[in-house]
Design a protein around this motif. Structure first.
Motif, PDB file in Angstrom:
ATOM      1  N   VAL A   1       0.848  -1.200   0.000  1.00  0.00           N
ATOM      2  CA  VAL A   1       0.000   0.000   0.000  1.00  0.00           C
ATOM      3  C   VAL A   1       0.884   1.251   0.000  1.00  0.00           C
ATOM      4  O   VAL A   1       0.638   2.211  -0.738  1.00  0.00           O
ATOM      5  CB  VAL A   1      -0.951   0.008   1.221  1.00  0.00           C
ATOM      6  CG1 VAL A   1      -1.683   1.351   1.345  1.00  0.00           C
ATOM      7  CG2 VAL A   1      -1.954  -1.140   1.125  1.00  0.00           C
ATOM      8  N   ARG A   2       1.938   1.190   0.800  1.00  0.00           N
ATOM      9  CA  ARG A   2       2.843   2.343   0.904  1.00  0.00           C
ATOM     10  C   ARG A   2       3.522   2.618  -0.443  1.00  0.00           C
ATOM     11  O   ARG A   2       3.794   3.776  -0.785  1.00  0.00           O
ATOM     12  CB  ARG A   2       3.869   2.099   2.008  1.00  0.00           C
ATOM     13  CG  ARG A   2       4.301   3.366   2.714  1.00  0.00           C
ATOM     14  CD  ARG A   2       5.114   3.073   3.976  1.00  0.00           C
ATOM     15  NE  ARG A   2       4.300   2.943   5.170  1.00  0.00           N
ATOM     16  CZ  ARG A   2       4.161   1.845   5.908  1.00  0.00           C
ATOM     17  NH1 ARG A   2       4.811   0.730   5.590  1.00  0.00           N
ATOM     18  NH2 ARG A   2       3.398   1.843   6.981  1.00  0.00           N
ATOM     19  N   ALA A   3       3.728   1.573  -1.194  1.00  0.00           N
ATOM     20  CA  ALA A   3       4.332   1.757  -2.529  1.00  0.00           C
ATOM     21  C   ALA A   3       3.405   2.562  -3.442  1.00  0.00           C
ATOM     22  O   ALA A   3       3.849   3.202  -4.394  1.00  0.00           O
ATOM     23  CB  ALA A   3       4.651   0.404  -3.152  1.00  0.00           C
ATOM     24  N   VAL A   4       2.107   2.563  -3.145  1.00  0.00           N
ATOM     25  CA  VAL A   4       1.147   3.324  -3.955  1.00  0.00           C
ATOM     26  C   VAL A   4       0.964   4.738  -3.411  1.00  0.00           C
ATOM     27  O   VAL A   4       0.997   5.708  -4.171  1.00  0.00           O
ATOM     28  CB  VAL A   4      -0.231   2.604  -3.994  1.00  0.00           C
ATOM     29  CG1 VAL A   4      -1.256   3.441  -4.761  1.00  0.00           C
ATOM     30  CG2 VAL A   4      -0.095   1.212  -4.604  1.00  0.00           C
ATOM     31  N   VAL A   5       0.761   4.868  -2.095  1.00  0.00           N
ATOM     32  CA  VAL A   5       0.388   6.178  -1.538  1.00  0.00           C
ATOM     33  C   VAL A   5       1.507   6.826  -0.725  1.00  0.00           C
ATOM     34  O   VAL A   5       1.312   7.925  -0.187  1.00  0.00           O
ATOM     35  CB  VAL A   5      -0.895   6.094  -0.671  1.00  0.00           C
ATOM     36  CG1 VAL A   5      -2.083   5.679  -1.520  1.00  0.00           C
ATOM     37  CG2 VAL A   5      -0.702   5.156   0.521  1.00  0.00           C
ATOM     38  N   GLY A   6       2.675   6.170  -0.616  1.00  0.00           N
ATOM     39  CA  GLY A   6       3.777   6.766   0.141  1.00  0.00           C
ATOM     40  C   GLY A   6       3.377   6.953   1.590  1.00  0.00           C
ATOM     41  O   GLY A   6       2.781   6.066   2.202  1.00  0.00           O
TER      42      GLY A   6
ATOM     43  N   PHE B   1      -4.842   7.576   2.205  1.00  0.00           N
ATOM     44  CA  PHE B   1      -5.384   8.821   1.662  1.00  0.00           C
ATOM     45  C   PHE B   1      -4.978   8.910   0.189  1.00  0.00           C
ATOM     46  O   PHE B   1      -3.791   9.078  -0.103  1.00  0.00           O
ATOM     47  CB  PHE B   1      -4.860  10.022   2.452  1.00  0.00           C
ATOM     48  CG  PHE B   1      -5.372  10.063   3.865  1.00  0.00           C
ATOM     49  CD1 PHE B   1      -6.484  10.831   4.187  1.00  0.00           C
ATOM     50  CD2 PHE B   1      -4.762   9.304   4.861  1.00  0.00           C
ATOM     51  CE1 PHE B   1      -6.970  10.852   5.499  1.00  0.00           C
ATOM     52  CE2 PHE B   1      -5.239   9.326   6.169  1.00  0.00           C
ATOM     53  CZ  PHE B   1      -6.352  10.102   6.486  1.00  0.00           C
ATOM     54  N   VAL B   2      -5.940   8.793  -0.687  1.00  0.00           N
ATOM     55  CA  VAL B   2      -5.620   8.704  -2.119  1.00  0.00           C
ATOM     56  C   VAL B   2      -5.761  10.057  -2.799  1.00  0.00           C
ATOM     57  O   VAL B   2      -6.463  10.949  -2.314  1.00  0.00           O
ATOM     58  CB  VAL B   2      -6.534   7.683  -2.825  1.00  0.00           C
ATOM     59  CG1 VAL B   2      -6.164   6.273  -2.418  1.00  0.00           C
ATOM     60  CG2 VAL B   2      -8.005   7.988  -2.555  1.00  0.00           C
ATOM     61  N   ARG B   3      -5.085  10.204  -3.934  1.00  0.00           N
ATOM     62  CA  ARG B   3      -5.140  11.466  -4.675  1.00  0.00           C
ATOM     63  C   ARG B   3      -5.535  11.292  -6.135  1.00  0.00           C
ATOM     64  O   ARG B   3      -5.593  12.280  -6.865  1.00  0.00           O
ATOM     65  CB  ARG B   3      -3.791  12.177  -4.569  1.00  0.00           C
ATOM     66  CG  ARG B   3      -3.544  12.645  -3.141  1.00  0.00           C
ATOM     67  CD  ARG B   3      -2.498  13.727  -3.043  1.00  0.00           C
ATOM     68  NE  ARG B   3      -2.355  14.140  -1.651  1.00  0.00           N
ATOM     69  CZ  ARG B   3      -1.220  14.600  -1.125  1.00  0.00           C
ATOM     70  NH1 ARG B   3      -0.125  14.684  -1.872  1.00  0.00           N
ATOM     71  NH2 ARG B   3      -1.173  14.969   0.141  1.00  0.00           N
ATOM     72  N   SER B   4      -5.769  10.056  -6.570  1.00  0.00           N
ATOM     73  CA  SER B   4      -6.165   9.859  -7.962  1.00  0.00           C
ATOM     74  C   SER B   4      -6.936   8.556  -8.117  1.00  0.00           C
ATOM     75  O   SER B   4      -6.824   7.649  -7.271  1.00  0.00           O
ATOM     76  CB  SER B   4      -4.941   9.823  -8.876  1.00  0.00           C
ATOM     77  OG  SER B   4      -4.229   8.615  -8.661  1.00  0.00           O
ATOM     78  N   THR B   5      -7.690   8.510  -9.199  1.00  0.00           N
ATOM     79  CA  THR B   5      -8.419   7.280  -9.529  1.00  0.00           C
ATOM     80  C   THR B   5      -7.444   6.129  -9.703  1.00  0.00           C
ATOM     81  O   THR B   5      -7.727   4.994  -9.297  1.00  0.00           O
ATOM     82  CB  THR B   5      -9.226   7.500 -10.821  1.00  0.00           C
ATOM     83  OG1 THR B   5     -10.149   8.575 -10.602  1.00  0.00           O
ATOM     84  CG2 THR B   5      -9.997   6.256 -11.218  1.00  0.00           C
ATOM     85  N   GLU B   6      -6.301   6.414 -10.291  1.00  0.00           N
ATOM     86  CA  GLU B   6      -5.309   5.367 -10.536  1.00  0.00           C
ATOM     87  C   GLU B   6      -4.804   4.791  -9.217  1.00  0.00           C
ATOM     88  O   GLU B   6      -4.563   3.580  -9.115  1.00  0.00           O
ATOM     89  CB  GLU B   6      -4.153   5.916 -11.386  1.00  0.00           C
ATOM     90  CG  GLU B   6      -4.541   6.232 -12.834  1.00  0.00           C
ATOM     91  CD  GLU B   6      -5.532   7.397 -13.000  1.00  0.00           C
ATOM     92  OE1 GLU B   6      -5.544   8.304 -12.122  1.00  0.00           O
ATOM     93  OE2 GLU B   6      -6.307   7.392 -13.971  1.00  0.00           O
ATOM     94  N   GLU B   7      -4.610   5.638  -8.219  1.00  0.00           N
ATOM     95  CA  GLU B   7      -4.213   5.119  -6.904  1.00  0.00           C
ATOM     96  C   GLU B   7      -5.302   4.216  -6.323  1.00  0.00           C
ATOM     97  O   GLU B   7      -5.006   3.161  -5.754  1.00  0.00           O
ATOM     98  CB  GLU B   7      -3.922   6.275  -5.934  1.00  0.00           C
ATOM     99  CG  GLU B   7      -2.601   6.979  -6.205  1.00  0.00           C
ATOM    100  CD  GLU B   7      -2.259   8.040  -5.140  1.00  0.00           C
ATOM    101  OE1 GLU B   7      -1.178   8.636  -5.272  1.00  0.00           O
ATOM    102  OE2 GLU B   7      -3.050   8.275  -4.208  1.00  0.00           O
TER     103      GLU B   7
END
Lengths: 467, 467
Positions: free
Chosen positions: B21-26, B56-62
């Motif tokens: 998950v961290r690899a996606v949202v840092g 906490f996401v910032r894009s549809t892709e995330e």
């Protein structure tokens, strides 16, 4: 004519199946050629495909009994109302049993205080409005044809009043549906709104009978307005007419109907409906409200029309005059066909965001001007929706190909403008590739739902998408 | 407090899952108690259940990347907006990952000519309306709380303006959704209407995140009316107030808002929002239109109120006065809670056909009068929808049982009147038995759809129904 589908996988009815059907509907079962042809033909260019038999049902329970028989025997089943659809929506491409619901024409309840009613699926919209008139109520959705309410729900119909009153999507409160497992479900209660679970009502509306058979519909109604004014206004150019529509909508005039007919369509309507309107691009308006409010709307729109090359407003304020006007509008398709005796019709239907409507119609008109096939443009332009009707010579095969190509251009243009390949006719047989172009992966989600609810693919198979 | 659900089948996160998950949202990943409690608590009486982590996401892709991780690892996933739902709709009863979309708060496009806009799911309705104001546009759906548009779509929210402008069902033109297979689909184009295939838009609206995660929404907007008038009118009896609503709706006044607050709620609002309205059953009105049309509506409603024991109309025509009035209405739930410090809230929500509204509210009031638990009645009565808010003493367990029993009576009464167990709060955890009572076999059809689209039951599991 070429047909954009192939008749495939047609099997003979199992032995004894028709005896089982007869045990449910008695002698209300047709197997003769005439009745099968009537239920296998389309109003437009699709080749007829005949069902093996037609059962005329009179109750939801009969529909459920027939559905169980069909599923057990793996016989395809198509629900049929008035047969007025335009994209081959009820053509039984794999044969089987067509269930004709036109005798389920009872108005079950009218609740004037709640502005709603419940009807059987075979009730026709004109019948409903005649029934409601004395109570001061009306059902606004008006696709032109005197369609059944069940058919209108199944294709998510809309029509001339949609700009003000919405489409079947908004008009239906609840449905009674026979699902492929033979159960009878009610999708919602009679409350005006609900947040109770998945919106099965909206899932069934527009599913074209592929997920079950709608047998009863609870509809929202509206009070007949205190004042109704209808007017006809001719324009020098099609662009002037479309600009008038767009500007009226954009400044928020709650116009009830605002229809466009091009020069060719006006000529056809004058000839067919014995009218003498100017043969120019024309708008038909209808305004609803209190006397004061209608007057206010009329003043605003007349001013806008004046700025866009519109001529005088010819008024039809008496009900019989208004009916004559809208009857002519409703006959527009037949009028267009009548110009070329023996012609085969093709009616396409797109809808774009209103900011793109002028461009979309003007470019479409330029396409049509380059074709030798006679065509007309008309539509419910208040919501960005318009149609092109072609009158095709059945003895000139190149015309069918030419129209296919024109249709592709018209739809591709609408999609490029973030519009839809069909505002109200549905996908049926004719627009399956365009649905893929429009929604891509979302169509896989539709297929997934279809396979789950109808695992044997028996309900109006071959429609909307291929599985 | 008792909870009407059991926390079951909770498994620890698989090893390495959080690293993925961290690899996606840092570092936008929360695993601390405070953040988990915030995402596991409810505004009402439901026991908190904590997610294992919050991304906490910032894009549809995330979102799509996280969904793929969750499905691969069989980790439950709950979408979270503002956390203002009232039926435990976002409580992660099986733990797992909560995806917080509140940072996806970009307004992606406003198309003033088309009266629409496209926003990310985390945009809040007040933010949107501030953004739109300068363009003369507004988004009418107003559930009170400053909810996110994604959350409002997911619960099929409505609120004070729904009687005139409809609910989220009518307000949404198109959605972008991450489906459980990790794909990103768009459910429709930007056209005002469409008959292209199944209505996936409406299927996702009200699905409470159980069929996928909504990440972008295209909304219909409306022009800010030329004139807006708001008024407060106190009545001698609750029945007089409800009669005024019913009669105004039935003669077709297009009132924009028509809210009821009973005596107890007015007392609470005066105290909490520092107002000095009469502490009687009260209607709050808002009228939209041209100057002339608003005046016409006001005259009609004032006359009806007069016949039903209504007092003077207290006007709030300046924007700041109107805002103060509606702010007080929006704070009604907190005002009701404030009357009993430390109380736990329970807000129930039913909707009935308007012809049954008087009977439904009067009988409900009689029920409440026999209870010792403080309660208020308020609601969007123009469409037959009202709420009862209870302020429960957490140290008196019998009160929770008493409210459970009262809630059952309130819902059973609404269902007996062909109403719904929830007009706008959704089913969540709290109303699953009532959904069965309301729709019976239709719930099986919902379950079938859920099992197909989300075969591992990972998307907001345990909500709407048990599988």
């Amino acid at each position: 004519m070429t047909a954009p589908f192939t008749v495939h996988d047609r099997k003979p009815l199992p032995t004894g199946f028709l005896d089982d059907v007869r045990a449910v509907v008695g002698d209300r079962l047709g197997t003769g050629d005439a009745i099968r042809l009537q239920h296998g033909s389309s109003e437009t260019h699709f080749d007829p495909v005949l069902p093996d038999a037609v059962a005329f049902v009179r109750s939801t329970e009969e529909v459920a009994a027939l559905v169980k028989l069909c599923v057990a025997a793996e016989v395809p089943v198509v629900a049929f109302g008035a047969g007025t659809s335009l994209e081959g929506n009820v053509t039984p491409v794999r044969g089987g049993l067509t269930i004709d619901l036109s005798e389920m024409d009872a108005i079950l309840a009218v609740n004037p205080e709640d502005f709603d009613c419940t009807v059987q699926a075979g009730v026709r919209r004109e019948q409903l409005n005649e029934h409601l008139r004395d109570q001061g109520l009306f059902f606004p959705i008006d696709p032109g044809a005197n369609a059944t309410i069940g058919g209108m729900a199944s294709t998510r119909a809309s029509g001339t009043n949609a700009v003000r009153y919405g489409t079947m999507r908004e008009a239906v409160l609840s449905l009674r549906v026979v699902t492929p497992d033979g159960r009878i479900v009610r999708t919602a209660r009679r409350a005006r709104k609900s947040a109770a679970g998945y919106d099965l009502t909206r899932l069934m509306i527009g599913a074209e009978g592929t997920l079950g058979i709608i047998t009863e519909i609870t509809l929202r109604l509206h009070g007949i307005p205190e004042a109704i004014s209808a007017a006809v206004c001719a324009f020098e150019t099609l662009q002037g007419a479309v600009d008038t529509v767009v500007q009226s909508i954009q400044i928020g005039v709650p116009v009830a109907r605002i229809e466009i007919l091009d020069e060719a369509q006006m000529r056809a309507c004058n000839a067919y409906s014995k009218l003498d309107y100017p043969e120019k691009p024309t708008l038909l308006f209808e305004f609803h409200g209190s006397e004061r409010h209608v007057q206010e709307q009329v003043e605003t729109v007349r001013e806008i029309a004046g700025h866009n090359g519109g001529g005088d407003f010819l008024w039809s304020n008496r009900p019989e005059e208004r009916n004559r006007l809208w009857k002519a509008r409703h006959e527009a398709y037949y009028a267009a066909m009548n110009q070329r005796p023996g012609a085969v019709g093709w009616s396409t239907d797109v809808c774009v965001p209103i900011s793109r409507l002028v461009e979309c119609i003007v470019e479409t008109q330029a396409d049509l001007a380059r074709s030798t096939v006679p065509s007309t443009i008309l539509g419910h332009v208040g919501d960005g929706n318009f149609h092109v009707v072609f009158a095709i010579d059945p003895n000139a095969p190149h015309e069918m190909h030419e129209v296919e190509a024109l249709n592709e251009r018209i739809v591709a243009r609408a999609l490029a403008m973030d519009g839809t390949c069909t505002g109200e006719h549905g996908i049926g047989l004719g627009k399956q590739q365009f649905l893929l172009d429009e929604l891509g992966d979302a169509v896989d989600l539709m297929r997934l739902i279809k396979r789950t609810i109808d695992p044997k693919n028996l309900f109006n198979p071959g429609k909307i998408f291929q599985l």
